[in-house]
Enzyme design. Sequence first.
Site, mmCIF file in Angstrom:
data_model
loop_
_atom_site.group_PDB
_atom_site.id
_atom_site.type_symbol
_atom_site.label_atom_id
_atom_site.label_comp_id
_atom_site.label_asym_id
_atom_site.label_seq_id
_atom_site.Cartn_x
_atom_site.Cartn_y
_atom_site.Cartn_z
ATOM 1 C CG HIS A 1 37.754 41.490 43.347
ATOM 2 N ND1 HIS A 1 37.398 42.568 44.125
ATOM 3 C CD2 HIS A 1 38.674 41.974 42.470
ATOM 4 C CE1 HIS A 1 38.066 43.646 43.733
ATOM 5 N NE2 HIS A 1 38.855 43.285 42.734
ATOM 6 C CG HIS B 1 41.989 42.472 38.600
ATOM 7 N ND1 HIS B 1 41.289 43.545 38.090
ATOM 8 C CD2 HIS B 1 41.886 42.551 39.943
ATOM 9 C CE1 HIS B 1 40.787 44.251 39.098
ATOM 10 N NE2 HIS B 1 41.131 43.666 40.229
ATOM 11 N NE ARG C 1 46.143 42.896 35.798
ATOM 12 C CZ ARG C 1 45.668 43.717 36.723
ATOM 13 N NH1 ARG C 1 44.523 44.352 36.521
ATOM 14 N NH2 ARG C 1 46.326 43.893 37.844
ATOM 15 C CG ASN D 1 40.612 46.656 36.148
ATOM 16 O OD1 ASN D 1 40.324 45.468 36.051
ATOM 17 N ND2 ASN D 1 41.456 47.109 37.054
ATOM 18 C CG HIS E 1 37.890 50.465 44.133
ATOM 19 N ND1 HIS E 1 38.947 49.607 43.922
ATOM 20 C CD2 HIS E 1 38.432 51.598 44.649
ATOM 21 C CE1 HIS E 1 40.073 50.213 44.291
ATOM 22 N NE2 HIS E 1 39.776 51.416 44.741
ATOM 23 C CG ASP F 1 41.858 42.962 44.408
ATOM 24 O OD1 ASP F 1 41.728 43.008 43.161
ATOM 25 O OD2 ASP F 1 42.170 43.964 45.090
#
Length: 428
Positions: free
Chosen positions: A56, A58, A60, A90, A177, A303
Amino acid sequence: MSKILIRGAKVLGGEPQDVLLDGETIAQVGTGIEAGDASVVEADGKILLPGLVDLHTHLREPGREDSETVLTGTRAAASGGYTAVFAMANTFPVADTAGVVEQVYRLGQEHGYCDVQPIGAVTVGLEGKKLAELGAMHESAAGVTVFSDDGKCVDDAVIMRRALEYVKAFGGVVAQHAQEPRLTEGAQMNEGIVSAELGLGGWPAVAEESIIARDVLLAEHVGSRVHICHLSTAGSVEIVRWAKSRGIDVTAEVTPHHLLLTDEMVRTYNPVYKVNPPLRTERDVMALREALADGTIDIVATDHAPHPHEDKDCEWAVAAMGMVGLETALSVVQQTMVETGLLTWADVADRMSFAPARIGRAQGHGRPVSAGEPANLTLVDSAYRGEVDPAGFASRSRNTPYEGRELPGRVTHTFLRGRATLVDGKLA
């Protein structure tokens, strides 16, 4: 590639051994191995683990390169001992097509600090209305096996059921989520005594727990795999424990910050402590630690959520949610789980390498430290103590909740298929 001899390392925390790397493979593990023409890394009793795997992260890119890129994020990963990370969907544009996941995958290959496995969106645009191209993303060069709308909940039960049915065909997993949106409208922090005293909108535990309860039942009904992202409450632990006792194919993760920090930190009004899901109570933290120790929670996932300075250095209500975590995760786990006696280093290898690689189907990662296996390794100086200084981070962002805090342990070397990506604490 040259040979490397790691001399005197405690493999998974055991007795000191020598480990010889020959090209991309571990050639030999034992005592008294001769160096020959190999370069030597004197481990001096440091802990040798399989390369860490983060399910997990990110990164970007594409779209928010001001906060992180695949290059800076994977450099941060290597600094933290990771040899593989799963990049959340995302981004801008959202990773909901074969084209976007292949872009992220190829960027990881080009930069070479760790393997990057893209996570595909469950729904188009993360909007929760229509399933994304799950099959096409799986069949792409990226070979996506994990799907998530992380940052948003797949709150429509029919859409969630269809996703679980779809990924079952190729052994995929939906990572949820768990946040019931109607129960968290305007929420700013954990709902409880502190939120009441501060007058901040409360984020009730039941908003997480109700979605987890629904989804484990859906997974049982469909006969598919579901993974719970960043589980954060004692109640969520009990639901997952019940589901596993029933034979439901559910796995769960906890973040380092939910193992250490509580909602009491929010009294500072420092937005660095604003995160989704929010920091919970001391009771929740203790329940999460126990659940990670007994295997109810399968893995630690960072995360890692980088944000530029202006998105955090502002008033609490408008600040972005999230914390960076790749470069501090192992230290937090050492402090909260190893030094408290809840986990051994062999257990850490399971929770931070073996199990996440197994859940995400990460080929070549999460493998034993033995002859013939891929040389994906992490060397840790567990005796080290030092204050966290984000100025030295490899990540492009600095939004860490640990600035100035003393944490134990330091990754000194990371090897990706026999090639050093981190040497003596510095990126190669």
